[in-house]
Design a protein around this motif. Sequence first.
Motif, PDB file in Angstrom:
ATOM      1  N   LEU A  70       0.816  -1.204   0.000  1.00  0.00           N
ATOM      2  CA  LEU A  70       0.000   0.000   0.000  1.00  0.00           C
ATOM      3  C   LEU A  70       0.851   1.257   0.000  1.00  0.00           C
ATOM      4  O   LEU A  70       1.846   1.351   0.728  1.00  0.00           O
ATOM      5  CB  LEU A  70      -0.915   0.033   1.223  1.00  0.00           C
ATOM      6  N   CYS A  71       0.435   2.218  -0.802  1.00  0.00           N
ATOM      7  CA  CYS A  71       0.962   3.576  -0.705  1.00  0.00           C
ATOM      8  C   CYS A  71      -0.223   4.523  -0.755  1.00  0.00           C
ATOM      9  O   CYS A  71      -1.295   4.163  -1.243  1.00  0.00           O
ATOM     10  CB  CYS A  71       1.975   3.876  -1.802  1.00  0.00           C
ATOM     11  N   LEU A  72      -0.058   5.725  -0.199  1.00  0.00           N
ATOM     12  CA  LEU A  72      -1.182   6.639  -0.029  1.00  0.00           C
ATOM     13  C   LEU A  72      -0.847   8.042  -0.499  1.00  0.00           C
ATOM     14  O   LEU A  72       0.299   8.490  -0.400  1.00  0.00           O
ATOM     15  CB  LEU A  72      -1.594   6.731   1.451  1.00  0.00           C
ATOM     16  N   VAL A  73      -1.872   8.713  -0.977  1.00  0.00           N
ATOM     17  CA  VAL A  73      -1.845  10.155  -1.186  1.00  0.00           C
ATOM     18  C   VAL A  73      -3.029  10.731  -0.430  1.00  0.00           C
ATOM     19  O   VAL A  73      -4.166  10.271  -0.599  1.00  0.00           O
ATOM     20  CB  VAL A  73      -1.942  10.532  -2.686  1.00  0.00           C
ATOM     21  N   VAL A  74      -2.774  11.704   0.440  1.00  0.00           N
ATOM     22  CA  VAL A  74      -3.833  12.321   1.233  1.00  0.00           C
ATOM     23  C   VAL A  74      -3.998  13.771   0.780  1.00  0.00           C
ATOM     24  O   VAL A  74      -3.018  14.488   0.596  1.00  0.00           O
ATOM     25  CB  VAL A  74      -3.502  12.282   2.742  1.00  0.00           C
ATOM     26  N   GLY A  75      -5.244  14.196   0.610  1.00  0.00           N
ATOM     27  CA  GLY A  75      -5.522  15.579   0.245  1.00  0.00           C
ATOM     28  C   GLY A  75      -5.329  16.511   1.432  1.00  0.00           C
ATOM     29  O   GLY A  75      -4.984  16.085   2.528  1.00  0.00           O
ATOM     30  N   GLY A  76      -5.594  17.789   1.207  1.00  0.00           N
ATOM     31  CA  GLY A  76      -5.407  18.778   2.268  1.00  0.00           C
ATOM     32  C   GLY A  76      -6.606  19.674   2.488  1.00  0.00           C
ATOM     33  O   GLY A  76      -6.515  20.686   3.178  1.00  0.00           O
ATOM     34  N   GLY A  77      -7.761  19.281   1.915  1.00  0.00           N
ATOM     35  CA  GLY A  77      -8.931  20.148   1.954  1.00  0.00           C
ATOM     36  C   GLY A  77      -9.497  20.408   3.333  1.00  0.00           C
ATOM     37  O   GLY A  77     -10.265  21.361   3.517  1.00  0.00           O
ATOM     38  N   ALA A 126      -8.947  29.237  -2.280  1.00  0.00           N
ATOM     39  CA  ALA A 126      -8.251  30.462  -1.881  1.00  0.00           C
ATOM     40  C   ALA A 126      -7.950  31.334  -3.089  1.00  0.00           C
ATOM     41  O   ALA A 126      -8.059  32.566  -3.033  1.00  0.00           O
ATOM     42  CB  ALA A 126      -6.963  30.112  -1.138  1.00  0.00           C
ATOM     43  N   ALA A 127      -7.581  30.694  -4.205  1.00  0.00           N
ATOM     44  CA  ALA A 127      -7.296  31.455  -5.422  1.00  0.00           C
ATOM     45  C   ALA A 127      -8.538  32.189  -5.911  1.00  0.00           C
ATOM     46  O   ALA A 127      -8.464  33.316  -6.398  1.00  0.00           O
ATOM     47  CB  ALA A 127      -6.767  30.515  -6.509  1.00  0.00           C
ATOM     48  N   ALA A 128      -9.709  31.542  -5.752  1.00  0.00           N
ATOM     49  CA  ALA A 128     -10.963  32.171  -6.173  1.00  0.00           C
ATOM     50  C   ALA A 128     -11.288  33.399  -5.330  1.00  0.00           C
ATOM     51  O   ALA A 128     -12.047  34.269  -5.762  1.00  0.00           O
ATOM     52  CB  ALA A 128     -12.104  31.164  -6.080  1.00  0.00           C
ATOM     53  N   LYS A 129     -10.692  33.469  -4.132  1.00  0.00           N
ATOM     54  CA  LYS A 129     -10.937  34.616  -3.246  1.00  0.00           C
ATOM     55  C   LYS A 129      -9.831  35.669  -3.330  1.00  0.00           C
ATOM     56  O   LYS A 129      -9.793  36.594  -2.517  1.00  0.00           O
ATOM     57  CB  LYS A 129     -11.080  34.123  -1.804  1.00  0.00           C
ATOM     58  N   GLY A 130      -8.927  35.503  -4.286  1.00  0.00           N
ATOM     59  CA  GLY A 130      -7.936  36.545  -4.509  1.00  0.00           C
ATOM     60  C   GLY A 130      -6.490  36.164  -4.262  1.00  0.00           C
ATOM     61  O   GLY A 130      -5.577  36.931  -4.567  1.00  0.00           O
ATOM     62  N   PHE A 131      -6.237  34.978  -3.695  1.00  0.00           N
ATOM     63  CA  PHE A 131      -4.855  34.533  -3.518  1.00  0.00           C
ATOM     64  C   PHE A 131      -4.199  34.304  -4.879  1.00  0.00           C
ATOM     65  O   PHE A 131      -4.875  33.894  -5.833  1.00  0.00           O
ATOM     66  CB  PHE A 131      -4.811  33.205  -2.750  1.00  0.00           C
ATOM     67  N   ASP A 132      -2.922  34.547  -4.952  1.00  0.00           N
ATOM     68  CA  ASP A 132      -2.172  34.118  -6.126  1.00  0.00           C
ATOM     69  C   ASP A 132      -2.291  32.603  -6.225  1.00  0.00           C
ATOM     70  O   ASP A 132      -2.080  31.893  -5.243  1.00  0.00           O
ATOM     71  CB  ASP A 132      -0.696  34.525  -5.975  1.00  0.00           C
ATOM     72  N   ARG A 133      -2.634  32.085  -7.407  1.00  0.00           N
ATOM     73  CA  ARG A 133      -2.922  30.645  -7.540  1.00  0.00           C
ATOM     74  C   ARG A 133      -1.727  29.773  -7.155  1.00  0.00           C
ATOM     75  O   ARG A 133      -1.874  28.778  -6.430  1.00  0.00           O
ATOM     76  CB  ARG A 133      -3.363  30.334  -8.968  1.00  0.00           C
ATOM     77  N   ALA A 134      -0.549  30.120  -7.617  1.00  0.00           N
ATOM     78  CA  ALA A 134       0.623  29.299  -7.301  1.00  0.00           C
ATOM     79  C   ALA A 134       0.891  29.295  -5.801  1.00  0.00           C
ATOM     80  O   ALA A 134       1.144  28.246  -5.198  1.00  0.00           O
ATOM     81  CB  ALA A 134       1.844  29.789  -8.069  1.00  0.00           C
ATOM     82  N   THR A 135       0.810  30.465  -5.173  1.00  0.00           N
ATOM     83  CA  THR A 135       1.024  30.548  -3.731  1.00  0.00           C
ATOM     84  C   THR A 135      -0.012  29.728  -2.972  1.00  0.00           C
ATOM     85  O   THR A 135       0.313  28.987  -2.032  1.00  0.00           O
ATOM     86  CB  THR A 135       0.960  32.009  -3.259  1.00  0.00           C
ATOM     87  N   ALA A 136      -1.271  29.851  -3.390  1.00  0.00           N
ATOM     88  CA  ALA A 136      -2.346  29.093  -2.736  1.00  0.00           C
ATOM     89  C   ALA A 136      -2.123  27.593  -2.879  1.00  0.00           C
ATOM     90  O   ALA A 136      -2.342  26.829  -1.925  1.00  0.00           O
ATOM     91  CB  ALA A 136      -3.695  29.488  -3.335  1.00  0.00           C
ATOM     92  N   ASP A 137      -1.671  27.166  -4.052  1.00  0.00           N
ATOM     93  CA  ASP A 137      -1.431  25.739  -4.259  1.00  0.00           C
ATOM     94  C   ASP A 137      -0.291  25.239  -3.388  1.00  0.00           C
ATOM     95  O   ASP A 137      -0.347  24.126  -2.843  1.00  0.00           O
ATOM     96  CB  ASP A 137      -1.136  25.450  -5.729  1.00  0.00           C
ATOM     97  N   GLY A 154       4.476  18.520  -6.074  1.00  0.00           N
ATOM     98  CA  GLY A 154       5.497  19.531  -5.823  1.00  0.00           C
ATOM     99  C   GLY A 154       5.366  20.734  -6.722  1.00  0.00           C
ATOM    100  O   GLY A 154       6.172  21.669  -6.650  1.00  0.00           O
ATOM    101  N   ASN A 155       4.316  20.738  -7.560  1.00  0.00           N
ATOM    102  CA  ASN A 155       4.095  21.824  -8.514  1.00  0.00           C
ATOM    103  C   ASN A 155       2.697  22.401  -8.362  1.00  0.00           C
ATOM    104  O   ASN A 155       1.741  21.648  -8.132  1.00  0.00           O
ATOM    105  CB  ASN A 155       4.243  21.311  -9.957  1.00  0.00           C
ATOM    106  N   PRO A 156       2.559  23.722  -8.500  1.00  0.00           N
ATOM    107  CA  PRO A 156       1.213  24.308  -8.480  1.00  0.00           C
ATOM    108  C   PRO A 156       0.433  23.917  -9.724  1.00  0.00           C
ATOM    109  O   PRO A 156       1.002  23.407 -10.687  1.00  0.00           O
ATOM    110  CB  PRO A 156       1.490  25.819  -8.439  1.00  0.00           C
TER     111      PRO A 156
END
Length: 240
Positions: free
Chosen positions: A48-55, A63-74, A136-138
């Motif tokens: 088994l290996c896992l990927v967990v989200g961060g929501g 956050a980007a939809a509310k005005g954050f820079d998209r790359a920074t938010a990612d 590791g990338n936005p």
Amino acid sequence: MALPRFNRILLKVSGEALMGQGQFGIDPAAVASLAEEIAQAKGEGHELCLVVGGGNIFRGMAAAAKGFDRATADYMGMLATVMNALALQNALEKAGIDTRVLSAIPMSSVSEPYIRRRALRHLEKGRIVLFAAGTGNPYFTTDTAAALRAAEMGCDALFKGTSVDGIYTADPKKVASAERYDKLTFSRVLSDDLKVMDAAAVALCRDNNIPIVVFNIRQPGNLAKVIAGGGTATIVQNGE
């Protein structure tokens, strides 16, 4: 519908699965329960290996939809996934499972850097590997990260744990008459825009012939049952 046996599996878990009944953050009881489910599946002899989200902590796109820079938010969202991976690692090791967290963003004080050959070696040694910080990338979701890592690890399937027991014609929480699919093709998922995972993740699994199995991870004992070929789930794969 009985599923085939998959030996090496990547499990994609949303950050919300770690919230429990809360609206935000990490609930230790929910994390411990999830760890028990994963330990049970591991006990059946699967790699088994896992990927967990961060929501549950931070959503980059929101956050980007509310005005954050998209790359920074990612990038902020990627850091949230590291926190979740560490929480799940802690719970798994309390359950007696040997684990390693590998982060796509180097942070040597708390995790190992993601190196493909190192990750493969950990799996071969029987450890559960938790992949953190997405790709590791936005501009890439944790769904895409899961599909990428599944391909890199040579996984037999990608299991996506959700709060419903498969893929439906519509949201079953909103549409009572929605019908569940037992199986679908990648092409159908993409053409009908069924929102299983983002299109990049679905296409990556299609091109590398990695089935996607969607199931309800919040139902006690369901992960081990579905991985063993039983339970209720929807499988997305090439062909009919």
